[in-house]
Every structure is written in C-alpha cells, then in structure tokens.
Design a protein around this motif. Structure first.
Motif, PDB file in Angstrom:
ATOM      1  N   TRP A   1      52.665  19.077  -4.797  1.00 50.89           N
ATOM      2  CA  TRP A   1      52.133  20.383  -5.185  1.00 50.89           C
ATOM      3  C   TRP A   1      52.739  21.473  -4.311  1.00 50.89           C
ATOM      4  O   TRP A   1      52.953  21.262  -3.112  1.00 50.89           O
ATOM      5  CB  TRP A   1      50.615  20.436  -4.982  1.00 50.89           C
ATOM      6  CG  TRP A   1      49.796  19.596  -5.905  1.00 50.89           C
ATOM      7  CD1 TRP A   1      49.407  18.302  -5.705  1.00 50.89           C
ATOM      8  CD2 TRP A   1      49.248  19.984  -7.171  1.00 50.89           C
ATOM      9  NE1 TRP A   1      48.645  17.865  -6.764  1.00 50.89           N
ATOM     10  CE2 TRP A   1      48.525  18.878  -7.683  1.00 50.89           C
ATOM     11  CE3 TRP A   1      49.281  21.174  -7.924  1.00 50.89           C
ATOM     12  CZ2 TRP A   1      47.858  18.914  -8.898  1.00 50.89           C
ATOM     13  CZ3 TRP A   1      48.615  21.212  -9.141  1.00 50.89           C
ATOM     14  CH2 TRP A   1      47.914  20.094  -9.622  1.00 50.89           C
TER      15      TRP A   1
ATOM     16  N   GLN B   1      54.128  19.988  -9.053  1.00 52.43           N
ATOM     17  CA  GLN B   1      53.229  20.851  -9.818  1.00 52.43           C
ATOM     18  C   GLN B   1      52.935  22.123  -9.020  1.00 52.43           C
ATOM     19  O   GLN B   1      52.925  22.108  -7.792  1.00 52.43           O
ATOM     20  CB  GLN B   1      51.920  20.124 -10.123  1.00 52.43           C
ATOM     21  CG  GLN B   1      52.080  18.925 -11.047  1.00 52.43           C
ATOM     22  CD  GLN B   1      50.743  18.348 -11.460  1.00 52.43           C
ATOM     23  OE1 GLN B   1      49.985  18.969 -12.215  1.00 52.43           O
ATOM     24  NE2 GLN B   1      50.442  17.167 -10.959  1.00 52.43           N
TER      25      GLN B   1
ATOM     26  N   VAL C   1      52.206  18.479   0.309  1.00 52.93           N
ATOM     27  CA  VAL C   1      51.732  19.714  -0.314  1.00 52.93           C
ATOM     28  C   VAL C   1      52.253  20.871   0.525  1.00 52.93           C
ATOM     29  O   VAL C   1      52.228  20.813   1.755  1.00 52.93           O
ATOM     30  CB  VAL C   1      50.188  19.753  -0.380  1.00 52.93           C
ATOM     31  CG1 VAL C   1      49.703  21.081  -0.965  1.00 52.93           C
ATOM     32  CG2 VAL C   1      49.646  18.572  -1.190  1.00 52.93           C
TER      33      VAL C   1
END
Length: 372
Positions: A198, A224, A324
């Motif tokens: 992410w 994402q 992340v």
C-alpha cells in the motif's frame, strides 16, 4: 510570408528560457527527500516507511507541486514577465508558490481561509507573498479567479490564477521523471519488501494520489493506493457515491487535505480505497509520530499515518508480509497554535486519548483496536 500570423515574441522567449532554467536549477540543487523506516518489531515482517517531504526548501510536499505548476504555467504561456501569480490555498501550497514566484521576480497573492495557521501566513510573507483572506473556505476559488480577472483588466502583465485544484494531476509527469512515486520505488529497491502493498496519502488537490496511482499501474506493480480523508471533507463521500460534484458544508479541521468539494484534480479511477479518519485520530497520530520518530508531523501526516497503521494491522492479522509507505507531508512546527496546543484541541471538542492509546497498544502488543 503571405497569410502568416505570428505571435512569436523573442523577448518573452528569452525571459521564459531564463525562468525555466531557474526553476530547474532549484530542483537540481535539492537532494531527494528521505525515506525513513518507522520503528516496528522486526519479527512482524511488515514494514512502515515515512517519505519525509518536510525537508524540501519550503518545508512540505507542496514544493514538488509548486515547481510543477510553475513549469506548466510557464511553458503554456500563462505566466509572463511581471504577471501576478494568484493561488487559492489553505497554506502550504501558497508558501511554496511564493518561493517560486520570488525566484522568478513575480508578485504573488495567496487567497486562503482566515483560519489558516499564523505560522503558514508568516512563511508566505517571508517568501515575499501577500495573503488575501476569505471567511468561507469554499469562497477561495471564485475570489482567486476574480483577483486574476481584475489584474488582467487593469494591468499590462495581468494576473494568473494558478489553480492547483484543477491542474495538480496534469502538471506532474506520472510516468517518472523524478516524481514522488519514482522516488519512493527507487528508495525501496534494497528493502526486504521493495514493492509496497500500500501507499497511503491524503487527497488535498488529488494530485499526489493521481501521480502515484497512475505510476503503479504504468509500472505494473500490485501496489494499492489508499486515500485517507478527514471528517468534514468531501472526497470520501464523493468517492463512495461516484459523484465528482459532491460538496459538504462542514468545515474540516485538518488543513491542506480537508476540502469542501471534490477537487477537479482528484482521479478516483486510480484510487483503490478510501478511509474517513476522525480529526481526533489525525491529531493523535501526528503527535504520536513526532514522539516516536523525533520528526514533527502536521495534521495531514496524522490522517495518512492513521490509515497506514490500519492497513498494516490488517496485513499483520492476515499473516501477509509486506511494506506500507505514507508521507510526512509537512512539519508540525507549522501547527504550534493548533494541533500541538492542548487548549486548541480541547476547544475543538477533540478527545485524542483513545486514539493515542490504540496506536501505542498496537506497537506494544500487535493488537489493533481503534475506537468505534
């Protein structure tokens, strides 16, 4: 040549070439921003990184945007020698644009809500800009447009409304060329999880999420993009309803990313998910980040960090390793009179204690129990 109509202006082209050189030279003098690893237990096999945009010459992520907007306006012929540059801004973009306007010897006016932090106003003036205030946040757009039109009608050089909220997504080359996405992925190359699961950002103009979302698709990564939106902002509601004209009347307390409308530069098709973050969580996460990392974080960083911890906790619960990335958008010193002032927080009716406790419990035990 018969029938030829020419608007070629050699003097302007000389000025333009010098203006572009100055903006590019500024970029050439600036090293890339740091990517810091957030302290988490190594055994978790999930890593969190902060891309520290506060170290730009004007102290925020908006330095990149301002540079791109100026280059875009210059090469399009919208800004010429003597043009007064005008921007609608909640502060940080105006600080960065004032810097570039002074670099080019151009007047600069920032149209902003009267509630903008005094630290940001002082920075705009430090860089040679002038602040023009409105009482309603939603009035900044029309007022900036009006000021530019008045200057066009009354001065030779005229005025130009830079309009970050329209042009942010198209002024940056999303394929690479040292944009923020290119920088993040290059800096992750030697990490144990080099392709992040992410990347988490706030919306603001929508330019950063558009750049990163397009880049990961173009490079064929599985990453994402999560956009975090503070309460009282329009983006999440518009995203959920598929309505680009969505507006709200509530006032967001998170400067820079809380917007009364879905901005034209927001590209929902490259956003994988959105999360609405309570203002108390944003403030708690900003303070927590400052305390844990020693790097003072602003409110929008807190909003994104809360979202980053949320998806990281989900990855860990699912036993899914990975990384992340989120952004340290600007420094907390700009918010000494707001997010870091206990009296201001209390006056806003914000109870940050439960959110702080949730963040601390997560790092200490791995259990993520955000307040309902």
């Amino acid at each position: 040549m018969p029938g030829l109509v020419s608007h070629h202006d050699p003097a302007h082209r000389r000025w333009l070439a010098e203006a572009v050189r100055r903006v590019e030279a500024d970029a050439n003098r600036s090293a890339d921003t740091h990517l810091h690893q957030f302290p988490l237990p190594p055994a978790w096999d999930v890593d969190l990184y902060l891309k520290d945009e506060s170290v730009h010459p004007t102290g925020s992520l908006k330095h990149r945007l301002a540079r791109s907007l100026f280059l875009y306006a210059l090469v399009n012929g919208w800004v010429r020698e003597g043009t007064t540059v005008i921007e609608a801004s909640s502060g940080s973009t105006a600080v960065s644009e004032a810097y570039f306007a002074r670099l080019l010897g151009l007047p600069f006016v920032a149209v902003m809500p009267r509630t903008t932090s005094p630290e940001k106003i002082a920075l705009i003036e430090f860089h040679g800009g002038r602040s023009h205030f409105v009482d309603e946040p939603g009035a900044v757009y029309d007022e900036a447009r009006r000021l530019a039109a008045d200057l066009d009608a009354t001065t030779v050089a005229g005025g130009h409304y830079m309009d970050q909220f329209t042009y942010a997504e198209r002024a940056t080359d999303w394929r690479g060329n040292n944009n923020i996405a290119d920088s993040i992925f290059s800096q992750l190359e030697l990490e144990r999880h080099p392709v992040p699961a992410w990347v988490v950002v706030g919306a603001g103009t929508g330019g950063t999420s558009a750049t990163i979302g397009r880049y990961v698709r173009y490079r064929r990564h599985d990453t994402q993009v999560l956009v975090t939106d503070p309460e009282g902002s329009a983006f999440a509601g518009g995203y959920a309803a598929g309505d680009p004209s969505h507006t709200v009347t509530a006032r967001s307390r998170i400067e820079g990313i809380g917007r009364p409308r879905v901005e034209p530069s927001f590209v929902p098709g490259v956003v994988d998910a959105m999360l609405t973050v309570p203002d108390a969580a944003s403030v708690a996460a900003a303070r927590w980040c400052t305390r844990v990392t020693g790097r003072a974080a602003g409110g929008s960083t807190g909003t994104a960090l809360w979202g980053a911890v949320s998806v990281l906790a989900q990855m860990r619960a699912e036993g899914r390793p990975g990384s992340v990335v989120t952004l340290l958008c600007d420094g907390g010193e700009r918010y000494a009179h707001t997010y870091y002032d206990d009296d201001w927080v209390a006056a806003q009716g914000l109870d940050i204690a439960p959110y702080t406790a949730a963040l601390e419990e997560f790092v200490a035990t791995g259990t993520w129990r955000p307040p309902a």
